[in-house]
Motif scaffolding. Structure first.
Motif, PDB file in Angstrom:
ATOM      1  N   MET A 221      24.700  58.567  -9.198  1.00 44.45           N
ATOM      2  CA  MET A 221      23.509  59.059  -8.510  1.00 44.45           C
ATOM      3  C   MET A 221      22.779  60.104  -9.345  1.00 44.45           C
ATOM      4  O   MET A 221      21.547  60.149  -9.363  1.00 44.45           O
ATOM      5  CB  MET A 221      23.879  59.640  -7.147  1.00 44.45           C
TER       6      MET A 221
ATOM      7  N   SER B 138      20.556  58.305 -11.553  1.00 44.23           N
ATOM      8  CA  SER B 138      19.948  57.136 -10.914  1.00 44.23           C
ATOM      9  C   SER B 138      18.581  56.795 -11.481  1.00 44.23           C
ATOM     10  O   SER B 138      18.237  55.621 -11.654  1.00 44.23           O
ATOM     11  CB  SER B 138      19.847  57.354  -9.403  1.00 44.23           C
TER      12      SER B 138
ATOM     13  N   LEU C 231      18.479  52.830 -10.907  1.00 43.24           N
ATOM     14  CA  LEU C 231      19.108  52.339  -9.675  1.00 43.24           C
ATOM     15  C   LEU C 231      18.078  52.093  -8.581  1.00 43.24           C
ATOM     16  O   LEU C 231      18.254  51.195  -7.739  1.00 43.24           O
ATOM     17  CB  LEU C 231      20.169  53.332  -9.185  1.00 43.24           C
TER      18      LEU C 231
ATOM     19  N   THR D  38      25.386  57.803  -1.905  1.00 48.33           N
ATOM     20  CA  THR D  38      24.839  56.752  -2.764  1.00 48.33           C
ATOM     21  C   THR D  38      24.354  55.572  -1.937  1.00 48.33           C
ATOM     22  O   THR D  38      23.257  55.041  -2.168  1.00 48.33           O
ATOM     23  CB  THR D  38      25.911  56.288  -3.765  1.00 48.33           C
TER      24      THR D  38
END
Length: 753
Positions: free
Chosen positions: A565, A568, A573, A610
């Motif tokens: 994270m 990210s 992500l 997450t």
């Protein structure tokens, strides 16, 4: 101005004035289309780097027929027979713009999804070409890869029909390392095409006159005619080896002012041995258990060898040559390699001197990859150096007994350096390691800011006679601005970390940049007059499992990505989740299999946070999202890849991307960001058009990037069989061209170690 080495093109197709003679072979190739009417057929056969591609391109450059369209297709560049013939049809349309009604026929070929439709469309296309008095010459390079693409016997039958039946104005040239009959049998269990390729063109070594003509290319720099016999004796007139040795001789002459054939040959021994290994692999692939035996019979001058058929085949391809009623191998170096005898002929041997030990000290933090790609690369680097007879000692903060034992079996000695109580953990790497008596490293290697400083201390304080290499794995100016939850000044941090990398790099003998992206950036950074050019180090794609992958069955289809994270934004992500959210919606509307996004790399205890963030980015409750903890266990990652229909790496910036490399090696279809070193490497190796199967453009606009990735993901998932066929083709091509051994040899050669 320093004169340019005229042999710098070694290993590349030779064109124009640099092409050496080969008049007999050129005549055989050009006879295919000489005169008028339909061109003939030809099978061009030769082991790797014998000059097959150069020969074909040279022959085609001499052609002067306005009625003949030449279509050149590298079989390795396509995933299926449908793609191959669509490429053929498209090239025809580009060249025969004056033939009416061709475009609709080309579109029919491109639209075909069943074999019957493809066969009819291709037949109609070429008949139309013939009706207008035009002809086509199809050149299929890398035909050894046909079993991965053509697959069925009917595909070879279609090629046979095009190249033989009177309805079609087609000639065919195949270029391969093995006879077409063997390739067909591997692909489909029988032979159809070989019968119409009765004319064979074997490409082997140069003639003595051709070898001397190539050596004469040195004349703008130095006259090598006086040593041409020595050069030919060592290279056996093999084109690539001849180029390699001449290039080294000229480089050494430009540096020292002296021509020393033996010393130059010795410096290129690793390159020669790598070529010999690959040559043996090819020979054994064609004649399992008999090829090497035939070669040894030639070396030992067995009078009535039971392997006469293999010896005759090897003679056609220039590996063995007639001599005094028998045969001998094409070079003394190859004979020495086979029998593990001294590499040089007696009259060229140097005085016996004890070999200086090559010892490398590598400063790392761990052996197994508990903290990411740097450790993965370091482990492969150590193993690669050890495989090249370098004595490798690797310092780590900690290692299990199993790790120490495993590394030792591969020739790497792990030196555990536990932290001193009360001191920062990495400080233990500054202390002098306990090496065996009499062992002193002559090369010290550090990795970035992580262990580069410790490597500097080891080289300057403990082993002052050693040389130091500084590996760089990232560019702070790229990645720092994508990290979240920052409380520091990002610009200041990025600049400070860049300064550290450059200071460590400039004080080292050389900077080694991992992959093309970092190499280009550090070329720019190291542009001062006193700076040395950074070395580019391309990681290897060695296959760990040769079995062909099958698309995973069951539901849902898994899309895998990796990242934490805190990284990210850097790892994209949000793009991964948003794109998969769109794809999940599209597939639901069409009643297709559901998909699931698996994110590997979540820190322990951060799964809930997450998951919530990923679902928010996905904006589609139909998408199943599974966060998985980070793991150093390579078997777990391998299982992830085996279950996945697709691996994606949508990074906004990535120095290289070793996890993407691991996915490619596993045979899993991949989509790789163009903003990564791996993406740039694929584009450089494959060309932009082919690389588009695997490399996704990045625009820097979240909405546009998300939509682009969604379309790419859906395209891969829509035809899993084609995607996995392409993945198999890709991993085998990269394994053939980029290995850890080759990377290690190139590095050692570059630094003269």
């Amino acid at each position: 101005m320093m004169p340019r080495n005229p042999f710098r093109d070694r290993g590349m197709p030779v064109v124009g004035d640099n092409f050496v003679g080969r008049s007999a072979l050129t005549r055989k190739v050009t006879e295919v289309w000489q005169g008028t009417g339909r061109p003939g057929n030809l099978s061009v056969i030769g082991y790797r780097r014998a000059g097959k591609t150069s020969l074909i391109r040279h022959g085609l450059s001499l052609m002067d027929r306005s009625d003949l369209a030449v279509v050149q297709v590298s079989v390795i560049g396509y995933a299926s027979v449908f793609e191959v013939f669509h490429a053929v049809a498209s090239q025809l349309a580009e060249q025969l713009t004056d033939v009416p009604d061709l475009v609709p026929l080309v579109e029919r070929v491109g639209a075909a999804r069943e074999w019957y439709d493809l066969e009819n469309a291709v037949s109609s296309l070429f008949k139309e070409v013939g009706r207008h008095g035009r002809f086509a010459l199809l050149v299929f390079e890398e035909f050894d890869r046909a079993p991965l693409v053509l697959v069925r016997l009917a595909a070879f039958q279609l090629l046979r029909s095009l190249a033989s039946e009177p309805d079609y104005p087609v000639g065919l040239i195949t270029v391969s390392r093995r006879p077409v009959i063997d390739i067909e049998t591997d692909a489909a269990g029988g032979s159809r095409l070989d019968g119409v390729l009765g004319e064979k063109c074997y490409v082997g070594t140069f003639t003595p006159d051709e070898a001397r003509r190539l050596i004469a290319r040195s004349l703008p720099v130095v006259d090598l005619s006086a040593v041409s016999d020595e050069i030919i004796r060592l290279t056996g007139r093999q084109p690539y080896l001849l180029h390699t040795l001449c290039s080294r001789i000229v480089d050494d002459y430009l540096e020292t002012g002296v021509v020393d054939v033996v010393a130059s040959y010795d410096a290129e021994t690793l390159s020669f041995h790598e070529y010999f290994e690959r040559l043996l692999d090819d020979i054994e692939a064609e004649s399992p258990d008999r090829g090497r035996a035939a070669l040894l019979d030639v070396v030992q001058q067995v009078a009535d060898s039971p392997h006469r058929l293999e010896i005759r085949k090897l003679s056609n391809l220039g590996v063995v040559e007639p001599a005094d009623g028998g045969f001998h191998l094409f070079s003394d170096g190859f004979a020495a390699f086979l029998t593990d005898s001294p590499a040089l002929p007696p009259d060229l041997a140097l005085e016996a001197t004890p070999d200086e030990p090559r010892v490398a000290l590598v400063v790392a933090t761990e052996w197994k990859s508990r903290h990411g790609g740097l450790s993965t690369l370091n482990r492969h680097l150590c193993l690669g150096l050890a495989a090249q007879q370098v004595e490798v000692y690797c310092m780590v903060l900690a290692a299990t007994d199993d790790e120490v034992s495993e590394a030792k079996k591969a020739g790497v000695h792990l030196l555990r350096r536990p932290a001193v109580e009360g001191a920062p953990e990495l400080n233990s790497l500054l202390r002098r390691p306990e090496l065996p008596e009499g062992v002193t490293p002559s090369l010290v290697i550090g990795h970035g800011r992580v262990t580069g400083s410790a490597a500097l201390v080891q080289a300057e304080d403990h082993f002052p006679g050693s040389r130091r290499l500084h590996f760089v794995h990232m560019a702070p100016d790229e990645i720092e601005f994508h990290k979240l939850d920052r409380t520091d000044d990002v610009a200041e941090t990025a600049e400070a970390r860049t300064r550290i990398e450059l200071k460590l790099g400039r004080s080292a003998e050389r900077v080694v940049a991992v992959g093309p992206r970092l190499h280009g950036r550090y070329q720019n950074y190291l542009s001062d007059h006193d700076d040395h050019e950074p070395i580019r180090f391309d990681p290897g794609f060695d296959l760990t499992d040769p079995r062909v992958r099958r698309p995973p069955a069951g539901t849902p289809m898994t899309v895998l990505t990796t990242g934490r994270m805190e990284d990210s934004s850097l790892k994209g992500l949000d793009i991964a989740a948003g794109a998969c959210g769109l794809v999940a919606g599209w597939r639901h509307e069409r009643g297709l299999r559901e998909i699931e996004l698996v994110v590997r790399g979540v820190p322990v205890g951060a799964a809930d946070k997450t998951l919530a963030m990923l679902k928010d980015w996905a904006a589609n409750l139909r998408l199943s999202v599974v966060p998985r903890n980070y793991t150093p266990d390579s078997e777990l990652l391998a299982e992830d890849l085996q279950r996945s229909s697709l691996f994606i790496m949508p990074s906004r910036a990535e120095g290289f991307g070793l996890v993407g490399l691991e996915a490619i090696v596993a045979g899993t279809p991949v989509l790789i960001s163009e903003k990564s070193g791996l993406g740039e490497l694929l584009k450089a190796l494959l060309g932009g058009e082919r690389a588009a199967h695997w490399v996704v453009p990045m625009f820097g606009e979240p909405v546009k990037d998300t939509e682009t990735w969604a379309r790419s993901i859906e395209h891969v998932l829509a035809d899993q069989q084609s995607a996995f066929t392409r993945a198999e083709e890709l991993r085998r091509e990269l394994a053939d061209n980029l290995s850890w051994a080759k990377a290690s040899v190139a590095l050692l050669t570059e630094v003269g170690f």
